[in-house]
Design a protein around this motif. Structure first.
Motif, PDB file in Angstrom:
ATOM      1  N   THR A 314     -47.862 -57.291   2.278  1.00 54.22           N
ATOM      2  CA  THR A 314     -46.949 -57.116   1.155  1.00 54.22           C
ATOM      3  C   THR A 314     -47.745 -56.624  -0.051  1.00 54.22           C
ATOM      4  N   GLY A 316     -49.601 -56.282  -3.494  1.00 50.47           N
ATOM      5  CA  GLY A 316     -50.196 -57.232  -4.434  1.00 50.47           C
ATOM      6  C   GLY A 316     -49.743 -56.940  -5.851  1.00 50.47           C
ATOM      7  N   ASP A 317     -50.223 -57.729  -6.783  1.00 51.29           N
ATOM      8  CA  ASP A 317     -49.902 -57.497  -8.189  1.00 51.29           C
ATOM      9  C   ASP A 317     -50.504 -56.174  -8.645  1.00 51.29           C
ATOM     10  N   ALA A 318     -49.742 -55.431  -9.441  1.00 51.79           N
ATOM     11  CA  ALA A 318     -50.231 -54.170  -9.985  1.00 51.79           C
ATOM     12  C   ALA A 318     -51.079 -54.490 -11.220  1.00 51.79           C
ATOM     13  N   TYR A 319     -52.301 -54.948 -10.975  1.00 55.35           N
ATOM     14  CA  TYR A 319     -53.160 -55.411 -12.065  1.00 55.35           C
ATOM     15  C   TYR A 319     -53.514 -54.295 -13.030  1.00 55.35           C
TER      16      TYR A 319
END
Length: 321
Positions: A314, A316-319
């Motif tokens: 899935t 991840g966070d769009a850091y």
């Protein structure tokens, strides 16, 4: 997103042998035919419908080979002007929906069917133009027939908690995305697409744009992974409405091809990415209909391409955002 296979291509093998082979190939999902044009070699309704023991054996077999059922398939013509043929197709479809409910499968794949051009006609009639005027009248008649049937069927599907994925197929009433959305609006949201790019490619429909169009309405219930190659040398002379037999490959304007033989890996990665953008996370069910190779080789080459295209995690966070 899982790589899956429509098991019809392996109809000559037992269900267990087919499952064992697909597990060896790294497949995670199966779509199983249970009537209509796709046959029922692996899932005869009379053996499984309302039979808890048979269904439990099937589930045990799926568990043994680490598979799940992405959809049940029963492709036929419930709008046929021959009442007996239409009734048989309707019975198969309703049986598949009931069986899907009993098996915990959330989708049945099928065709929209095709009516006659008028109430006194005896054969289905694919209308592709509004002129001469009687063709427009025939198309309007067909809409009445289709909406009447599919409204009732959509309610039946909703009662069983099952989505119906219509394969947009020429020579069927619904053969392109806007027509599918019109039928969905006239019925309910259980009616959606079994999105098969192969039939849209030769019509000149943009695949990723049409995925976006349907995805905006959450209208993709299932996905067939099948490719098509248009052979320009023939299509330039006779167009793409081609009645040449599929087995006369050199003379056809287009052919169904194994994944990667109509379009390259970049195309399929773009398809997978677009499906993720519209939140489709179901199976990519490979349908083998490539007459230039065997079922096993076609499936294995398709699996090879899709394995590199699908995302296994899935997001991840769009850091960086």
């Amino acid at each position: 997103m899982e790589v899956g296979v429509l098991t019809v291509a392996l109809a000559g093998e037992s269900l267990e042998d087919a499952f064992a082979y697909l597990e060896e190939q790294g497949v995670g999902a199966v779509e199983i035919g249970c009537g209509g044009f796709v046959g029922d070699d692996h899932l005869p309704q009379e053996e499984y419908l309302d039979d808890e023991d048979a269904q439990a054996e099937l589930q045990e077999l799926l568990d043994t080979y680490n598979l799940y059922i992405s959809a049940l398939a029963t492709h036929n013509n419930p709008l046929h002007p021959d009442e007996e043929r239409a009734a048989e197709a309707d019975e198969e479809l309703r049986g598949a929906i009931r069986l899907a409910d009993q098996l915990g499968v959330d989708a049945v794949t099928t065709f929209s069917g095709l009516p006659a051009g008028g109430p006194d006609d005896s054969v289905p009639n694919w209308i592709t133009a509004p002129w001469p005027p009687e063709h427009l009248e025939a198309h309007e008649y067909q809409w009445e027939v289709a909406v009447d049937y599919w409204s009732d069927l959509a309610e039946f599907a909703d009662d069983h908690g099952v989505n119906v994925g219509l394969e947009m197929h020429p020579n069927m009433f619904i053969y392109e995305p806007r027509g599918l959305l019109d039928l969905r609006e006239a019925t309910n949201e259980r009616i959606g697409a079994n999105y098969d790019p192969s039939h849209l490619i030769w019509q000149g429909i943009d695949i990723t744009e049409s995925i976006r169009l349907l995805g905006e309405e959450d209208a993709i219930h299932h996905f067939h992974a099948k490719d098509t190659k248009v052979y320009d040398a023939n299509s330039r002379e006779k167009g793409v409405l081609d009645t040449t037999p599929y087995t006369e490959e050199a003379d056809r304007s287009w052919l169904f091809r194994s994944i990667g033989y109509g379009h390259g890996e970049e195309f399929w990665k773009d398809v997978v990415s677009t499906l993720r953008m519209v939140d489709y996370d179901g199976a990519l069910s490979i349908e083998h209909e490539d007459s230039l190779t065997s079922a096993n080789e076609g499936l294995e080459k398709a699996i090879d391409v899709l394995d590199r295209a699908v995302f296994e995690t899935t997001p991840g966070d769009a850091y960086w955002a």
